[in-house]
Design a protein around this motif. Structure first.
Motif, short mmCIF file in Angstrom:
data_model
loop_
_atom_site.label_atom_id
_atom_site.label_comp_id
_atom_site.label_asym_id
_atom_site.label_seq_id
_atom_site.Cartn_x
_atom_site.Cartn_y
_atom_site.Cartn_z
N MET A 66 0.74 -1.22 -0.04
CA MET A 66 -0.09 -0.19 -0.24
C MET A 66 0.97 1.47 0.09
O MET A 66 0.42 2.10 -1.26
N HIS A 67 2.01 1.49 1.34
CA HIS A 67 2.73 2.50 0.94
C HIS A 67 3.27 3.33 -1.10
O HIS A 67 3.26 3.82 -0.56
N ARG A 68 3.83 2.08 -1.12
CA ARG A 68 4.14 1.84 -2.49
C ARG A 68 3.23 2.37 -3.77
O ARG A 68 3.68 3.34 -4.66
N ALA A 69 2.00 1.86 -3.43
CA ALA A 69 1.08 2.29 -3.95
C ALA A 69 0.54 3.55 -4.12
O ALA A 69 0.33 4.60 -5.18
N LEU A 70 0.57 4.17 -2.73
CA LEU A 70 0.98 5.48 -2.32
C LEU A 70 1.63 6.38 -2.44
O LEU A 70 2.15 6.83 -1.47
N HIS A 71 2.65 6.68 -3.32
CA HIS A 71 3.70 7.58 -3.39
C HIS A 71 3.48 9.19 -2.31
O HIS A 71 4.59 9.16 -1.92
N GLY A 72 2.61 9.47 -1.94
CA GLY A 72 2.74 10.55 -1.07
C GLY A 72 2.50 9.88 0.45
O GLY A 72 2.07 11.06 1.44
N SER A 73 2.12 8.91 0.72
CA SER A 73 2.27 8.53 2.27
C SER A 73 3.38 8.44 2.85
O SER A 73 4.42 7.72 2.26
N ARG A 74 3.71 7.88 4.44
CA ARG A 74 4.31 7.73 5.19
C ARG A 74 3.82 6.64 5.91
O ARG A 74 2.22 6.32 6.11
N MET A 75 4.24 5.63 6.66
CA MET A 75 3.90 4.54 7.58
C MET A 75 5.53 4.47 9.00
O MET A 75 6.06 5.37 8.22
N VAL A 76 4.17 4.25 9.37
CA VAL A 76 4.63 4.47 11.47
C VAL A 76 4.63 2.23 10.86
O VAL A 76 3.43 2.09 11.60
N VAL A 77 5.58 1.75 11.20
CA VAL A 77 5.79 0.35 11.75
C VAL A 77 6.04 0.31 13.11
O VAL A 77 6.67 0.38 13.98
N VAL A 78 5.04 -0.75 13.78
CA VAL A 78 5.21 -0.48 15.45
C VAL A 78 6.07 -2.02 15.72
O VAL A 78 5.30 -2.78 15.69
N ALA A 79 7.46 -2.04 15.61
CA ALA A 79 8.32 -2.83 16.09
C ALA A 79 7.74 -3.72 16.41
O ALA A 79 7.69 -3.44 18.01
N GLY A 80 7.60 -5.00 16.82
CA GLY A 80 7.05 -5.46 18.12
C GLY A 80 6.00 -5.33 18.37
O GLY A 80 5.23 -6.54 19.43
N GLY A 81 4.53 -5.20 17.28
CA GLY A 81 3.53 -4.77 17.38
C GLY A 81 3.04 -5.98 17.12
O GLY A 81 3.31 -6.45 16.14
N GLU A 82 1.74 -6.44 17.65
CA GLU A 82 1.56 -7.62 18.22
C GLU A 82 -0.51 -7.72 17.57
O GLU A 82 -0.72 -6.72 18.18
N GLY A 83 -0.79 -7.97 16.29
CA GLY A 83 -1.92 -8.21 16.77
C GLY A 83 -2.82 -7.39 14.90
O GLY A 83 -1.92 -6.73 14.77
#
Length: 511
Positions: free
Chosen positions: A458-475
């Protein structure tokens, strides 16, 4: 900038009609440019005046509902109309109000009418001061002209692993579901229950509410719905948040297969974690021993179902259940230990409860909903959204055999035959998402429903997006779990500023 409800209907209609036509076919868009305001076929929808009423005696008096009319087929706006149930909880500050924030819980097939007031979705005060919170049931769902195929409980069961001896029965199930949906008198309706048309319905909601743009928070499938809106209506997109995102390039069969692929590294992580706690769970001293315990338990359940208090489970039942559990290592270890104990001493124990996306509670607004509405509306979207489903049952057989070898836990479930093999084509081809609209994507590292790889797509498809990944985030589902990503969402909705770059933050304790 937004158009307040007090602006004139003529301004609203002129902007709305042009926007609607921009998302239709090129020939329709050309026709619209030459049409006079008096003959604009979508003007009637833009100029609706909703009759707001209290949604539910148990909800705040300020929580109001109404039903809007939209065309079943946007290429035939003068034809059949369907109703879309909409709710709103007005911004708490008229001075600070920015506009509307539409909400979708996921699905497809998930009702969202009560999203503004569900306990799982608690916005900070600065968000509630700025936005009217808008819920809605997507077309064909809940209170929005709900569809039914008359499916039995067995026909609604789609967790069907591949087995050579049952494949013919699975093919018949898939054909029966497709045929029953089409012959229940809703065949023509089902062709138009697509994500593209739900996005167009969202733009009708925008127009009726008097807004030039909408902001949006969508979960799970709702991320794809939001992305399709950005593709069809980029000029109407304000602040869009996509929580636990799907890969738009994999809609829809690829999404199921991605779930199976994502389960395998989750099992590896779980077996390592559990082996380190062998004295607690007694499932093995090494990752290999833990995995061996798991597969022996599944094989035993295939011979003699195991009952841990929630009913007998076959090995296939356990595989289907544990696919989501493995993404929460402690939950999975407790569940497998519970099943192991039940198999050994045949004593009952409490059964586990799978997690899910934020879910709306039933509303007193409007009418009863058919018991198979969730399944019927889900299959309609899954099958009508794309024309890429294989039509040959043997293709599903080959893929299921291949993917069971690749992804032993769930590969055959994901690739086995589905009703879409026999579904009549939807009204339009798949939407290609590829734009520069701003959006904020939130994603847990260990998500069983929409794996991290899908969110990256999804991030690649939306070139104006920013992504926040929760490392270790479960569920599944990030926002509302008091994770480190919540602040990014609040900052974006209240200031409009995306993070300067993609972020990775650690999961909070207990998440």
């Amino acid at each position: 900038m937004n158009i307040r409800n007090g602006r004139t209907a003529s301004l609203l209609a002129a902007g709305a009609v042009a926007t609607f036509f921009s998302a239709l076919t090129p020939s329709m868009a050309f026709a619209a440019s030459d049409a006079s305001a008096a003959t604009d076929p979508l003007r009637q929808y833009a100029q609706q005046k909703p009759r707001w009423q209290r949604c539910d005696a148990g909800s705040p008096a300020t929580f109001q509902c109404a039903t809007l009319k939209v065309p079943l087929d946007y290429n035939d706006p003068g034809g059949k109309k369907i109703g879309i149930a909409v709710s709103r909880l007005k911004a708490s500050s008229a001075k600070e109000r920015r506009g509307v924030l539409l909400l979708n819980p996921g699905g497809p097939g998930g009702p969202g009418l009560n999203m503004p007031v569900i306990p799982e979705l608690t916005f900070p005060e600065e968000v509630k001061r700025q936005y009217d919170l808008i819920g809605f049931d997507p077309r064909g769902v809940g209170q929005s002209s709900p569809v039914s195929c008359g499916l039995t409980d067995e026909e609604k069961n789609d967790e069907r692993p591949y087995k050579a001896e049952t494949f013919a029965k699975d093919v018949e199930w898939a054909r029966t579901v497709a045929d029953r949906c089409w012959t229940k008198g809703v065949g023509d309706t089902l062709r138009h229950l697509t994500t593209r048309n739900t996005a167009r319905d969202m733009d009708v909601i925008r127009a009726v509410l008097g807004e030039r743009k909408i902001s949006y928070l969508g979960f799970s499938y709702g991320t794809y719905l939001g992305a399709v809106y950005t593709q069809l209506f980029p000029q109407r997109t304000d602040r869009f948040v996509l929580d636990s995102a799907t890969d738009p390039a994999g809609i829809w069969r690829g999404m199921f297969q991605e779930m199976a692929e994502g389960a395998e590294p989750a099992i590896t992580r779980w077996s390592e974690w559990t082996a380190q706690r062998s004295t607690t769970y007694n499932l093995g001293n090494t990752p290999a021993e833990v995995r061996e315990t798991l597969w022996k338990l599944i094989a035993q359940a295939d011979r003699t179902p195991i009952d841990s208090g929630g009913g007998p489970l076959t090995g296939d039942d356990i595989r289907a259940e544990l696919r989501t559990e493995f993404f929460r290592v402690q939950t999975a270890a407790e569940r497998v230990a519970e099943l192991k104990k039940a198999a050994e001493d045949k004593k009952s124990a409490p059964s586990g409860t799978p997690e899910g996306a934020p879910g709306p509670v039933p509303s007193a607004f409007a009418r009863d909903v058919p018991s198979d509405n969730d399944a019927a509306s889900a299959w309609a979207v899954l099958c009508a959204d794309t024309r890429t489903w294989p039509r040959d049952p043997e293709q599903y057989r080959r893929d299921a055999i291949r993917d069971k070898a690749r992804y032993p836990l769930y590969g055959d479930f994901a690739s086995n035959i589905k009703p879409c093999a026999f579904w009549k084509q939807g009204s339009e081809p798949t939407t290609t998402v590829n734009n520069k609209v701003d959006a904020l994507i939130l994603q847990n590292q260990w998500d069983p429903q929409t794996p991290l790889a899908g969110a990256q797509g999804m991030h690649r498809a939306l070139h104006g997006s920013r992504m926040v990944v929760v490392a270790g985030g479960e569920g599944h589902i990030v926002y509302g779990s008091n994770s480190c990503a919540d602040k990014s969402l609040t900052d974006y909705l209240t200031t409009g500023r995306l993070p300067a770059k993609d972020l990775t933050c650690r999961a909070s304790a207990g998440q």
